[in-house]
Structure formats: C-alpha cells, structure tokens
Write a protein that holds these residues in place. Structure first.
Motif, short mmCIF file in Angstrom:
data_model
loop_
_atom_site.label_atom_id
_atom_site.label_comp_id
_atom_site.label_asym_id
_atom_site.label_seq_id
_atom_site.Cartn_x
_atom_site.Cartn_y
_atom_site.Cartn_z
N GLY A 74 -10.88 -3.46 3.42
CA GLY A 74 -9.84 -3.68 2.43
C GLY A 74 -8.47 -3.52 3.04
O GLY A 74 -8.26 -2.75 3.97
N GLY A 75 -7.52 -4.27 2.52
CA GLY A 75 -6.18 -4.23 3.05
C GLY A 75 -5.97 -5.29 4.11
O GLY A 75 -6.83 -6.13 4.37
N ALA A 76 -4.80 -5.25 4.73
CA ALA A 76 -4.42 -6.26 5.71
C ALA A 76 -4.04 -5.60 7.02
O ALA A 76 -3.72 -4.41 7.07
CB ALA A 76 -3.26 -7.11 5.19
N CYS A 77 -4.08 -6.40 8.08
CA CYS A 77 -3.67 -5.95 9.41
C CYS A 77 -2.76 -7.01 10.00
O CYS A 77 -3.16 -8.17 10.14
CB CYS A 77 -4.90 -5.72 10.30
SG CYS A 77 -4.49 -5.26 12.00
N VAL A 78 -1.54 -6.61 10.35
CA VAL A 78 -0.57 -7.50 10.97
C VAL A 78 -0.30 -6.99 12.38
O VAL A 78 -0.01 -5.80 12.57
CB VAL A 78 0.74 -7.55 10.16
CG1 VAL A 78 1.77 -8.42 10.88
CG2 VAL A 78 0.49 -8.09 8.77
N SER A 88 0.84 -1.20 0.00
CA SER A 88 0.00 0.00 0.00
C SER A 88 0.87 1.25 0.00
O SER A 88 1.10 1.87 1.05
CB SER A 88 -0.92 -0.02 1.23
OG SER A 88 -1.64 1.17 1.35
N PRO A 89 1.41 1.66 -1.14
CA PRO A 89 2.30 2.83 -1.18
C PRO A 89 1.61 4.13 -0.78
O PRO A 89 2.28 5.07 -0.34
CB PRO A 89 2.74 2.89 -2.65
CG PRO A 89 2.46 1.52 -3.21
CD PRO A 89 1.28 1.01 -2.46
N ALA A 90 0.27 4.19 -0.89
CA ALA A 90 -0.43 5.44 -0.62
C ALA A 90 -0.58 5.71 0.86
O ALA A 90 -0.55 6.88 1.30
CB ALA A 90 -1.81 5.42 -1.28
N GLY A 146 -4.54 -7.27 0.47
CA GLY A 146 -4.74 -8.21 1.56
C GLY A 146 -4.05 -9.54 1.30
O GLY A 146 -3.40 -9.75 0.27
N PHE A 147 -4.19 -10.43 2.25
CA PHE A 147 -3.58 -11.75 2.16
C PHE A 147 -4.56 -12.75 1.56
O PHE A 147 -5.76 -12.68 1.80
CB PHE A 147 -3.17 -12.27 3.55
CG PHE A 147 -2.06 -11.48 4.20
CD1 PHE A 147 -0.76 -11.60 3.78
CD2 PHE A 147 -2.35 -10.62 5.25
CE1 PHE A 147 0.25 -10.87 4.37
CE2 PHE A 147 -1.35 -9.89 5.86
CZ PHE A 147 -0.04 -10.01 5.42
N SER A 148 -4.02 -13.69 0.81
CA SER A 148 -4.84 -14.79 0.32
C SER A 148 -5.10 -15.77 1.46
O SER A 148 -4.39 -15.77 2.47
CB SER A 148 -4.16 -15.50 -0.84
OG SER A 148 -2.98 -16.15 -0.39
N SER A 167 0.28 -12.30 14.25
CA SER A 167 -1.03 -12.64 13.68
C SER A 167 -1.33 -11.70 12.52
O SER A 167 -0.82 -10.57 12.47
CB SER A 167 -2.13 -12.54 14.74
OG SER A 167 -2.23 -11.22 15.23
N ALA A 168 -2.12 -12.18 11.59
CA ALA A 168 -2.48 -11.39 10.42
C ALA A 168 -3.92 -11.68 10.03
O ALA A 168 -4.40 -12.80 10.21
CB ALA A 168 -1.54 -11.68 9.25
N GLN A 169 -4.58 -10.68 9.50
CA GLN A 169 -5.95 -10.86 9.02
C GLN A 169 -6.25 -9.78 7.98
O GLN A 169 -5.55 -8.75 7.92
CB GLN A 169 -6.95 -10.76 10.17
CG GLN A 169 -6.91 -9.42 10.89
CD GLN A 169 -7.85 -9.40 12.09
OE1 GLN A 169 -8.41 -10.40 12.48
NE2 GLN A 169 -8.02 -8.21 12.67
#
Length: 442
Positions: free
Chosen positions: A416-420, A343-345, A368-370, A409-411
C-alpha cells in the motif's frame, strides 16, 4: 527551450538518421561487391563467357574504397551526413553499375533493372529534387547503354524467340532486387520512424520547457511583488512586540512571534524563488557534501512541515563533495510534500548511493497512484487532488531531473502507498561543473 536550441536539436536528429542511412548504403554496397564477384566468377568460368576482368575488378576496387571511406565517416560521430553526401553516394553507385553494364553487354544485360533499386532507395533516403535528378541520370545512362557497350558472345538458346540465358538473368535480377528492396526499405523506414519519434519528443520537450519558463517568470514576478508586503508586515510585527499594550499579554506576544516566524519563512521561500530564477547569481555557490546537503534539507523540511512520523535513513557512502542547488532543494521538498499530503501519518525517506548516482527514495502509506498517473508521469496537470493547477509538482521535478541528467520514477507498493525515486548523477552537482538553469536561446 528557445527556437535556436530546438532547431539545432532537430538538425542533430536528421544528421543521426542520415548517418544510419549511410551505414545501410554501405551494407548494400558490400552486398553489391559480393554479388558482382560471384556473378563474374559464374559467368567467366561457369558459363565460359569472356569478360573484361581487369576493368571490372577496378570498378569493384573503387566500390570497396568508397565503402571504407564511408565507414570511416560513419564512425566519426561528430560529423554530420547531409542530403548532398547521400546523393553523391547514390550517384557513385549508379556510375559503378553503369560501368559494369557497359563492360558486359549494355542494355542487353538483364541486370540493367538494378537501376530501379537505386531509384527506389533514393526515393526513401534523399530529398525530392535529388531523387528526380537521379532518375534523369539513370535514364540517360540506360539510353546510352543501348548504343554504347561492349557486346558479349552469348550461347544462343531461344525460348519463344528470347535467349534462355537472358530470361534466367532477368529472373535472378528480379529475385535480388525484390529481396534487397524489402530488407533495406524496411530498415530505412525504421530509421525514419525513429527520427520522427525523436522529433516529436523534442517538440514536446520544447512545449514543456516553454511552459516552465512561463511559470518561472510568473513565480519571479510574484516573488518581487510579495517582497514589499512581507517586509511591511515584518516591520509592523516588530513594532507590536515593542508596544507596552502587547508586552502585557504574554500569549499575544507568543502568537506575534509565531507570525513573525511564518513571515520569515515566507521571505526565505521568496528569496529561494529569486535565487532559482537567477536573480542572485552574484552570490558564490556553496560547497557541501551529499550527506550534509540531504541532512540539512531533511531537518529544514521536518521543522517546517512537522510530520507525525518520519523514518529517515541516510545510507549514502562514500560521501561526495557537491554544490548546493536551491532549485534541487525545492523539487526534492516538493516530493516530500506530496508524500506527506498523501500520508500524514508516516513518510519514509532513504538516501543511498548507486555507483556514481545519488538516489532518494520516498515512500508513503497513502492510496498510491492511479494507472493513468503512472502512465503519464511527469506530464503537467495530471493529478488526483482535484484542484486547479494540480499536478505541476511531479512535472517540475521531472523537468529539473531531466536538465540535470537524472531520472524520476514512481510505482505503487504491494503493501500500500506509493514509492517515488529520484536518481541524479553526482557529476551534475560536482564543484567542477555546477548545475545551472537551462539557458533559453532566442
């Protein structure tokens, strides 16, 4: 992880399983005590058959004492339970059963079939040689009880030439043995499955940590090799800055300065790699606080990567004193780099305290993650970047967190996007017990 560490961990897993199995034997023995007391009461006063109550009560008392001693041993968590101890416990049970049978009719007692229950448990709990020894001893006891026992005066009511009371006793013995075998062998099998899963996990960790050691050696070797050319380039650029032909071109001087800055950054990275691999252990560890550690790390990362938008909130309170760890800096920056690449923005970072843990939450607005990546989080070479060597970032983060007692952990976010999220115990970073790289025993 060295072979010595892996071997000791494997022994610990086996000892834990043996302690659980010893507890199952204790539970079975309590049932045996209760069953013997109930049977004696029914036979003595219900059926009017005289039994040697004093001797039988002494055997039951010995079983109770053995159980109390076994429970005391079970609660001593550091004490290992060996195959010999389980074998001795089963031998004691066989001896107690033999004594009770000797006092109550010997081989003519229908409960003599309970020897098979002891043998069945031995086949699951102890080593092969021990099981066969127990089989031999139980067989000898059976043979001895044919001729040596105290006979009982039983009321004779024949069914097809067999005493009816004997048939009833055989049926009750069958029900007891069948129920106990099903219940306890299922529980013992569960303990063994858990042991096998723990051993498989230890082997997997050993493979992963060996992989990390190899990468660390390669990184350390590469850092040593890069040190000389980087120093040479730095000297050459310094000479260029002093040359009149370059001083007359301000734009060129500016570009040379930028090149010098990038080389200095490379040298800093190389020094960090050598520090993390143990090349600079002579330096004193630097004490700092959690807020200052994360603030400095964010400022350094932001100056190097220059993200278009960084939303950073440091809500860690109350503050805590820790020791700055270069390896931890690298893995956290790796998470920031992954978020920026996806996410460069915009990248969002929040730091907070969760009781005695430090939590760093990194969010991005990327794809996001697959599901495959989430299912195998922390495994090497699992990446959607499609380049050789990809997927090592979160693998290294996961292993460093595991060494420090933390979690990764990751989700995927609903918006939209991911959270680690990285969670790390403050105790692992405290000045009293500063974190160290894992020592690899030979």
């Amino acid at each position: 992880m060295g072979c010595g560490t892996e071997r000791s961990a494997s022994i610990s897993v086996h000892a834990t399983t043996n302690r659980q199995n010893l507890l199952l034997l204790v539970q079975l023995r309590w049932l045996a005590v209760s069953g013997q007391v109930l049977t004696i009461l029914i036979v003595q006063w219900g059926l009017g058959i005289a039994l040697p109550l004093t001797e039988m009560a002494m055997v039951i008392a010995l079983l109770v004492l053995l159980n109390l001693a076994s429970l005391l041993r079970h609660h001593r968590r550091g004490a290992e339970v060996s195959n010999a101890e389980l074998f001795a416990a089963l031998l004691f049970d066989v001896g107690a059963l033999t004594t009770q049978l000797y006092l109550s009719g010997g081989a003519t007692n229908p409960f003599i079939s309970l020897y098979l229950l002891q043998i069945g448990l031995a086949a699951v709990l102890i080593e092969r040689w021990s099981t066969w020894v127990l089989v031999a001893l139980a067989s000898l006891c059976f043979i001895g009880l044919i001729g040596l026992h105290r006979p009982l005066a039983l009321p004779v009511q024949l069914d097809d030439g067999v005493p009816r009371l004997y048939i009833q006793g055989v049926f009750i013995c069958f029900l007891i043995a069948a129920a106990l075998l099903v219940v306890f062998i299922q529980r013992i099998s569960h303990n063994l499955r858990v042991r096998d899963e723990n051993l498989a996990d230890l082997r997997q960790r050993a493979v992963e940590e060996d992989h990390i050691v190899r990468m660390g050696l390669l990184a350390s070797g590469a850092a040593h090799e890069l040190g000389t050319p980087l120093s040479t380039l730095s000297v050459i650029l310094g000479d260029w800055l002093r040359m009149p032909v370059f001083k007359a071109q301000p734009q060129l001087i500016q570009e040379i300065g930028e090149m010098q800055g990038q080389i200095d950054r490379c040298k800093t990275i190389v020094s960090g790699i050598l520090m993390s691999s143990g090349e600079t252990r002579g330096e004193n560890p630097r004490r700092t606080s959690v807020r200052r550690f994360v603030d400095d790390l964010m400022a350094q990362w932001q100056s190097h990567q220059a993200p278009a938008r960084l939303d950073y909130v440091n809500a860690f309170a109350p503050d805590a004193v820790i020791v700055s760890d270069p390896a931890l800096k690298q893995v956290i920056c790796n998470i920031f780099d992954n978020a920026l690449e996806a996410s460069p923005a915009r990248v969002v970072v929040r730091v907070e305290r969760r009781e005695d843990d430090l939590a760093i939450i990194v969010q991005d607005e990327g794809p996001g993650f697959s599901s495959e990546i989430l299912a195998s989080l922390g495994k090497p070479y699992r990446s959607t970047k499609g380049r050789p060597g990809g997927g090592l970032g979160l693998f290294l983060v996961s292993n460093v967190m595991r060494k420090l007692g933390g979690t990764l952990s990751a989700q995927n976010r609903e918006a939209g996007g991911a959270c680690v999220t990285v969670t790390l115990p403050l105790a692992s970073l405290s000045p009293v017990k500063a974190p160290r790289e894992s020592r690899h025993d030979g």
